[in-house]
Scaffold this motif. Structure first.
Motif, PDB file in Angstrom:
ATOM      1  N   PHE A   1      16.639   6.144   0.541  1.00  0.00           N
ATOM      2  CA  PHE A   1      15.522   5.398   0.630  1.00  0.00           C
ATOM      3  C   PHE A   1      14.409   6.364   1.050  1.00  0.00           C
ATOM      4  O   PHE A   1      14.501   7.251   2.086  1.00  0.00           O
ATOM      5  CB  PHE A   1      15.643   4.377   1.814  1.00  0.00           C
ATOM      6  CG  PHE A   1      14.347   3.390   1.896  1.00  0.00           C
ATOM      7  CD1 PHE A   1      13.816   3.011   0.770  1.00  0.00           C
ATOM      8  CD2 PHE A   1      14.133   2.744   3.210  1.00  0.00           C
ATOM      9  CE1 PHE A   1      12.837   2.173   1.061  1.00  0.00           C
ATOM     10  CE2 PHE A   1      13.226   2.002   3.337  1.00  0.00           C
ATOM     11  CZ  PHE A   1      12.470   1.594   2.250  1.00  0.00           C
ATOM     12  N   GLN A   2      13.261   6.235   0.240  1.00  0.00           N
ATOM     13  CA  GLN A   2      12.148   7.227   0.563  1.00  0.00           C
ATOM     14  C   GLN A   2      10.998   6.511   0.518  1.00  0.00           C
ATOM     15  O   GLN A   2      10.609   5.508  -0.075  1.00  0.00           O
ATOM     16  CB  GLN A   2      12.304   8.310  -0.497  1.00  0.00           C
ATOM     17  CG  GLN A   2      13.759   9.337  -0.466  1.00  0.00           C
ATOM     18  CD  GLN A   2      13.798  10.053  -1.621  1.00  0.00           C
ATOM     19  OE1 GLN A   2      13.260   9.609  -2.919  1.00  0.00           O
ATOM     20  NE2 GLN A   2      14.391  11.139  -1.615  1.00  0.00           N
ATOM     21  N   VAL A   3       9.716   7.385   1.076  1.00  0.00           N
ATOM     22  CA  VAL A   3       8.433   6.616   0.747  1.00  0.00           C
ATOM     23  C   VAL A   3       7.677   8.043   0.372  1.00  0.00           C
ATOM     24  O   VAL A   3       7.800   9.116   0.857  1.00  0.00           O
ATOM     25  CB  VAL A   3       7.935   6.098   2.324  1.00  0.00           C
ATOM     26  CG1 VAL A   3       7.871   7.128   3.391  1.00  0.00           C
ATOM     27  CG2 VAL A   3       6.475   5.454   1.868  1.00  0.00           C
ATOM     28  N   LEU A   4       6.716   7.746  -0.389  1.00  0.00           N
ATOM     29  CA  LEU A   4       5.664   8.688  -1.044  1.00  0.00           C
ATOM     30  C   LEU A   4       4.781   9.028  -0.004  1.00  0.00           C
ATOM     31  O   LEU A   4       4.294   8.021   0.672  1.00  0.00           O
ATOM     32  CB  LEU A   4       5.161   8.211  -2.365  1.00  0.00           C
ATOM     33  CG  LEU A   4       4.224   9.399  -3.109  1.00  0.00           C
ATOM     34  CD1 LEU A   4       5.253  10.668  -3.493  1.00  0.00           C
ATOM     35  CD2 LEU A   4       3.420   8.755  -4.271  1.00  0.00           C
TER      36      LEU A   4
ATOM     37  N   GLY B   1       0.745  -1.034  -0.113  1.00  0.00           N
ATOM     38  CA  GLY B   1      -0.065  -0.091  -0.030  1.00  0.00           C
ATOM     39  C   GLY B   1       0.825   1.178   0.076  1.00  0.00           C
ATOM     40  O   GLY B   1       0.129   2.227  -0.016  1.00  0.00           O
ATOM     41  N   ASN B   2       2.180   1.223   0.153  1.00  0.00           N
ATOM     42  CA  ASN B   2       3.110   2.329   0.087  1.00  0.00           C
ATOM     43  C   ASN B   2       3.955   2.287  -1.066  1.00  0.00           C
ATOM     44  O   ASN B   2       4.059   1.339  -1.594  1.00  0.00           O
ATOM     45  CB  ASN B   2       3.924   2.512   1.320  1.00  0.00           C
ATOM     46  CG  ASN B   2       3.135   2.730   2.706  1.00  0.00           C
ATOM     47  OD1 ASN B   2       2.405   3.521   2.705  1.00  0.00           O
ATOM     48  ND2 ASN B   2       3.408   1.607   3.585  1.00  0.00           N
ATOM     49  N   VAL B   3       4.526   3.572  -1.550  1.00  0.00           N
ATOM     50  CA  VAL B   3       5.093   3.570  -2.994  1.00  0.00           C
ATOM     51  C   VAL B   3       6.725   4.076  -2.188  1.00  0.00           C
ATOM     52  O   VAL B   3       6.627   5.106  -1.310  1.00  0.00           O
ATOM     53  CB  VAL B   3       4.544   4.862  -3.643  1.00  0.00           C
ATOM     54  CG1 VAL B   3       5.683   4.905  -4.972  1.00  0.00           C
ATOM     55  CG2 VAL B   3       3.374   4.247  -4.447  1.00  0.00           C
ATOM     56  N   PHE B   4       7.646   3.367  -2.514  1.00  0.00           N
ATOM     57  CA  PHE B   4       9.098   3.566  -1.918  1.00  0.00           C
ATOM     58  C   PHE B   4       9.879   3.944  -3.355  1.00  0.00           C
ATOM     59  O   PHE B   4       9.581   3.399  -4.357  1.00  0.00           O
ATOM     60  CB  PHE B   4       9.393   2.354  -1.277  1.00  0.00           C
ATOM     61  CG  PHE B   4       8.533   1.890  -0.157  1.00  0.00           C
ATOM     62  CD1 PHE B   4       8.991   2.724   1.190  1.00  0.00           C
ATOM     63  CD2 PHE B   4       7.696   1.094  -0.329  1.00  0.00           C
ATOM     64  CE1 PHE B   4       8.408   2.310   2.210  1.00  0.00           C
ATOM     65  CE2 PHE B   4       6.898   0.538   0.838  1.00  0.00           C
ATOM     66  CZ  PHE B   4       7.210   1.229   2.225  1.00  0.00           C
ATOM     67  N   ARG B   5      11.040   4.549  -2.975  1.00  0.00           N
ATOM     68  CA  ARG B   5      11.799   4.808  -3.939  1.00  0.00           C
ATOM     69  C   ARG B   5      13.143   4.606  -3.200  1.00  0.00           C
ATOM     70  O   ARG B   5      13.774   5.236  -2.293  1.00  0.00           O
ATOM     71  CB  ARG B   5      12.054   6.298  -4.429  1.00  0.00           C
ATOM     72  CG  ARG B   5      12.785   6.563  -5.656  1.00  0.00           C
ATOM     73  CD  ARG B   5      12.533   7.703  -6.302  1.00  0.00           C
ATOM     74  NE  ARG B   5      12.695   9.020  -5.312  1.00  0.00           N
ATOM     75  CZ  ARG B   5      12.144  10.038  -5.637  1.00  0.00           C
ATOM     76  NH1 ARG B   5      11.544  10.591  -6.969  1.00  0.00           N
ATOM     77  NH2 ARG B   5      12.279  11.149  -4.944  1.00  0.00           N
TER      78      ARG B   5
END
Length: 207
Positions: free
Chosen positions: A151-154, A132-136
């Protein structure tokens, strides 16, 4: 040689990205062809199961065969078959996944940088959806320098805005080791588990 990229099934809809390259000399570009198909989720030789990790975008620059920047948008196709001559760069795409997520690829760490003298760094960025999350995840290795790792999360309220215009919240820890540990904790698997359970390395499917 070839491998297939399977994603969520919709209508049969062909799509293609093509180029030239040489994986062995790491001075070339890339070769990608794709076509839509209904099927279960399978990305490259990554078998997606249970809690699906869905790749959204992969950006590569200066990495193995990929001298120039290349971006793959996984939302643009349902099934992709990546084919080409030996050394075309097919396996480099799979190496990009393992390197950006776990810092692991074929050969020594410095070998991942494209041999062209104009290339200053190997860079890979992967955007993916998970639980359910979008990560980069973004990993960069400049020549003769240390790895840069993010490391990031939208932000939850920004997902409708999309990965380009949305606001990203940092999950990067103080050290590369701690950031790596956080990624593995988020995904609930490490490199060895990944390549033995969800991702088949070339020539090692029987291990």
């Amino acid at each position: 040689g070839r491998f297939c990229v399977w994603r969520k099934g919709k209508k049969d809809k062909p799509d293609a990205i093509a180029g030239k390259g040489g994986e062995d000399d790491r001075k070339g570009s890339h070769s990608v062809a794709s076509a839509g198909r209904v099927g279960f989720k399978h990305i490259g030789s990554i078998i997606i199961q249970h809690h699906p990790m869905i790749p959204l975008r992969l950006r590569i620059s200066g990495f193995l065969s990929y001298r120039d920047p290349v971006e793959l948008d996984f939302d643009s196709f349902d099934l992709a078959c990546i084919s080409g001559h030996n050394g075309a760069g097919k396996s480099s795409l799979l190496d990009a996944f393992t390197w950006v997520l776990f810092g692991e690829a074929r050969g020594k760490s410095t070998d991942i940088i494209n041999l062209n003298t104009d290339v200053k760094a190997a860079e890979v960025a992967l955007t993916f959806k998970y639980e359910g999350n979008v990560f980069r995840v973004q990993r960069s290795l400049p020549r003769n320098k240390s790895t840069l790792f993010e490391f990031q999360v939208l932000d939850d309220g920004e997902q409708k805005a999309g990965v380009e215009s949305g606001k990203w919240k940092p999950l990067t820890e103080k050290t590369t080791r701690d950031t790596q540990a956080r990624i593995e904790q988020t995904l609930r698997l490490d490199y060895d588990t990944f390549i033995n359970a969800s991702f088949f390395l070339q020539g090692k499917a029987d291990e």
